[in-house]
Design an enzyme around this catalytic site. Structure first.
Site, PDB file in Angstrom:
ATOM      1  N   TYR A  93       0.858  -1.188   0.000  1.00 15.36           N
ATOM      2  CA  TYR A  93       0.000   0.000   0.000  1.00 15.36           C
ATOM      3  C   TYR A  93       0.891   1.233   0.000  1.00 15.36           C
ATOM      4  O   TYR A  93       1.863   1.306   0.751  1.00 15.36           O
ATOM      5  CB  TYR A  93      -0.885   0.012   1.248  1.00 15.36           C
ATOM      6  CG  TYR A  93      -1.776   1.232   1.377  1.00 15.36           C
ATOM      7  CD1 TYR A  93      -2.816   1.452   0.477  1.00 15.36           C
ATOM      8  CD2 TYR A  93      -1.581   2.157   2.405  1.00 15.36           C
ATOM      9  CE1 TYR A  93      -3.644   2.571   0.598  1.00 15.36           C
ATOM     10  CE2 TYR A  93      -2.411   3.262   2.535  1.00 15.36           C
ATOM     11  CZ  TYR A  93      -3.438   3.471   1.633  1.00 15.36           C
ATOM     12  OH  TYR A  93      -4.250   4.576   1.762  1.00 15.36           O
ATOM     13  N   LYS A 125       3.856   8.956   8.978  1.00 17.18           N
ATOM     14  CA  LYS A 125       3.563   8.379  10.291  1.00 17.18           C
ATOM     15  C   LYS A 125       4.500   8.881  11.403  1.00 17.18           C
ATOM     16  O   LYS A 125       4.287   9.977  11.903  1.00 17.18           O
ATOM     17  CB  LYS A 125       3.523   6.849  10.183  1.00 17.18           C
ATOM     18  CG  LYS A 125       2.403   6.446   9.184  1.00 17.18           C
ATOM     19  CD  LYS A 125       1.994   5.023   9.144  1.00 17.18           C
ATOM     20  CE  LYS A 125       0.724   4.893   8.287  1.00 17.18           C
ATOM     21  NZ  LYS A 125       0.820   4.020   7.148  1.00 17.18           N
ATOM     22  N   ASP A 136       9.294   2.862   0.047  1.00 15.26           N
ATOM     23  CA  ASP A 136       8.223   3.512   0.789  1.00 15.26           C
ATOM     24  C   ASP A 136       8.385   3.106   2.252  1.00 15.26           C
ATOM     25  O   ASP A 136       7.982   2.016   2.668  1.00 15.26           O
ATOM     26  CB  ASP A 136       6.856   3.085   0.238  1.00 15.26           C
ATOM     27  CG  ASP A 136       5.713   3.803   0.961  1.00 15.26           C
ATOM     28  OD1 ASP A 136       5.985   4.492   1.968  1.00 15.26           O
ATOM     29  OD2 ASP A 136       4.556   3.643   0.520  1.00 15.26           O
TER      30      ASP A 136
HETATM   31  C1  LIG Z   1       0.188   4.559   5.759  1.00 16.83           C
HETATM   32  C2  LIG Z   1       1.004   4.361   4.525  1.00 16.83           C
HETATM   33  C3  LIG Z   1       0.933   5.249   3.433  1.00 16.83           C
HETATM   34  C4  LIG Z   1      -0.064   6.365   3.383  1.00 16.83           C
HETATM   35  O1  LIG Z   1       0.153   7.322   4.355  1.00 16.83           O
HETATM   36  P1  LIG Z   1      -1.085   8.299   4.773  1.00 16.83           P
HETATM   37  O2  LIG Z   1      -0.454   9.253   5.715  1.00 16.83           O
HETATM   38  O3  LIG Z   1      -2.138   7.428   5.341  1.00 16.83           O
HETATM   39  O4  LIG Z   1      -1.534   8.961   3.509  1.00 16.83           O
HETATM   40  C5  LIG Z   1       1.786   5.052   2.384  1.00 16.83           C
HETATM   41  N1  LIG Z   1       2.675   4.037   2.373  1.00 16.83           N
HETATM   42  C6  LIG Z   1       2.766   3.159   3.384  1.00 16.83           C
HETATM   43  C7  LIG Z   1       3.789   2.076   3.337  1.00 16.83           C
HETATM   44  C8  LIG Z   1       1.920   3.288   4.482  1.00 16.83           C
HETATM   45  O5  LIG Z   1       1.976   2.381   5.461  1.00 16.83           O
END
Ligand SMILES: *Cc1c(COP(=O)(O)O)cnc(C)c1O
Length: 436
Positions: free
Chosen positions: A142, A265, A237
């Site tokens: 994701y 995060k 990511d």
């Molecule tokens: C949570 C997450 C996102 C998205 O971040 P948001 O602040 O919710 O938009 C993107 N990549 C990874 C790996 C994530 O865990």
């Protein structure tokens, strides 16, 4: 004080599904979400006054626990000085210096307001830099909810059984090539099938949105080599893994460096922050220096930066990651043992404070094998744990986070509860006709 059910009913009249992010709705576990009144340290308290040990941590950011005194102090001090100016502040440079020091591959960084925005911008930059249009992503990874990335995209959709979403045009999805996680051959084939067309490969270096699925030995190194061979950028990511599996994220943990890194995060310390960064040569393609446009009214917001800086500073102290590793290990091995004792097939994974217990024999190495997990069993486990005061993610395909705020004794209590819960589940499924 109204109950969670009453508040949820009211919320649903005004907010689709009553929530501002789908996984919060408890739909997959067949329950009503608990409305939260407050959180402190390792605990979260609902509107009915029940307190839980928090293994969700707002889906990742609250690694220090809620309301860490140093974070609160930094936020309060900044509040007095103003909440947003739309002009540069020294705090942004301080935050950038901390990120660059943590991630040697990041020479420059730009702050945004969410992980979604960070990834979306990194991808645009990769395309602008390489002059290519396609990119490769992994099934079950994701990367936020921007159009091109919302294909085969992990927990939120997986939990609701949505393979892909309406509202994304064919054009936006066409340039996205999806391959199985931990499958280097599939990656190589994607490169050879699309010669000189791949701008970037994006990967969660430890997958954290289909449960926790670690990279197999050699996988990340193989991706690095394939990207180099084919002139594509490697994007890690690290929105979940950054400052979590090590101070310098998965790159430090596994010793593999990315061309671009996305963060989110934890770096916001509980406020909306994302960031993307990488080599100077690439980053200087961004406006106002270069031709790739990207902007944000609240980007680098001073209150959020103050919280992020304070969080990174606490995490940078010696012993932090040894403690997180130890607590993660304690949690993961305890839960695995609880399942083993109850005779419930389970496959536990752990990288630092990231853990997951899949209700399947395993091994889980990609989305196909993760999807074999018994989600009904997880729902039962979730409900019974919630009853006993343990706040887990309402989905089999999310991580269970250890935090610095929780004590070893509290983790041990959770494991004891899990042992009781799993033996109950084992007995119930034995008694149920046709149950397994
Ligand atoms: C949570 C997450 C996102 C998205 O971040 P948001 O602040 O919710 O938009 C993107 N990549 C990874 C790996 C994530 O865990």
């Amino acid at each position: 004080m109204p109950t969670s059910s009453e508040l949820f009913a009211e919320a649903q009249r005004y907010i689709p599904g009553g929530v501002d992010s789908p996984v919060r709705a408890y739909k997959s576990v067949g329950m009503t979400p608990r409305f939260v009144a407050k959180a402190e340290g390792a605990h979260i308290t609902d509107v009915e006054g029940k307190t839980y040990l928090d293994f969700v941590q707002s889906w990742g950011p609250m690694i220090l626990g809620h309301g860490h005194p140093e974070v609160l102090e930094a936020v309060r001090a900044q509040l007095e000085l103003g909440t947003t100016y739309g002009a540069p502040t020294e705090l942004e440079t301080e935050a950038a210096q901390l990120v660059c020091a943590a991630f040697p591959s990041v020479e420059m960084v730009r702050f945004v307001s969410s992980g979604t925005e960070a990834v979306m911008s990194a991808l645009r930059l990769a395309r602008g830099y390489t002059g290519r249009e396609k990119f490769i992503k992994f099934d079950g990874n994701y990367h936020g909810h921007s159009d091109a990335l919302l294909v085969a995209a992990g927990s939120g959709l997986l939990t609701l059984g949505i393979p892909s979403t309406l509202g994304v045009t064919e054009g936006a999805a066409r340039d996205t090539i999806v391959v199985p996680y931990n499958d280097l051959e599939a990656v190589e084939a994607a490169f050879t099938d699309n010669p000189d067309q791949i701008a970037a490969l994006i990967v969660e270096p430890v997958a954290g949105n289909m449960g926790c699925v670690p990279p197999e030995p050699g996988f990340l190194e193989g991706l690095r080599a394939l990207c180099d061979e084919h002139g594509a950028l490697l994007i890690f990511d690290e929105v979940i893994t950054g400052f979590r599996v090590a101070y310098g994220g998965a790159q430090e943990h596994y010793g593999v460096t990315a061309d671009l890194t996305t963060l989110g995060k934890i770096i916001g310390g509980g406020f909306p922050v994302g960031a993307f960064g990488g080599k100077r040569e690439i980053m200087e393609h961004l406006a106002p220096v270069g031709p790739v446009y990207q902007a944000g009214t609240l980007s680098g917001n001073p209150v959020a930066m103050a919280a992020g800086v304070a969080t990174m500073k606490v995490l940078g102290r010696s012993g932090t990651y040894e403690e997180l590793e130890e607590k993660g290990e304690l949690l993961a091995s305890g839960l695995q043992q609880a399942a083993d004792i109850a005779g419930i097939p389970a496959f536990g994974t752990q990288v630092g404070a990231l853990t997951c217990l899949f209700f399947t024999r395993g091994p889980v190495v990609d989305w196909k094998t993760a999807a074999l997990a018994d989600t009904e069993r997880y729902a039962k486990y979730f409900c019974k744990m919630l009853d006993r005061g343990f706040w887990l993610a309402p989905s089999q395909f999310e991580c269970c986070f250890a935090s610095l705020a929780m004590t070893r004794a509290e983790i041990a209590d959770a494991i004891t509860a899990a042992e009781e819960v799993m033996s109950e589940i084992a007995v119930e499924s034995f008694a149920a006709p046709g149950g397994s």
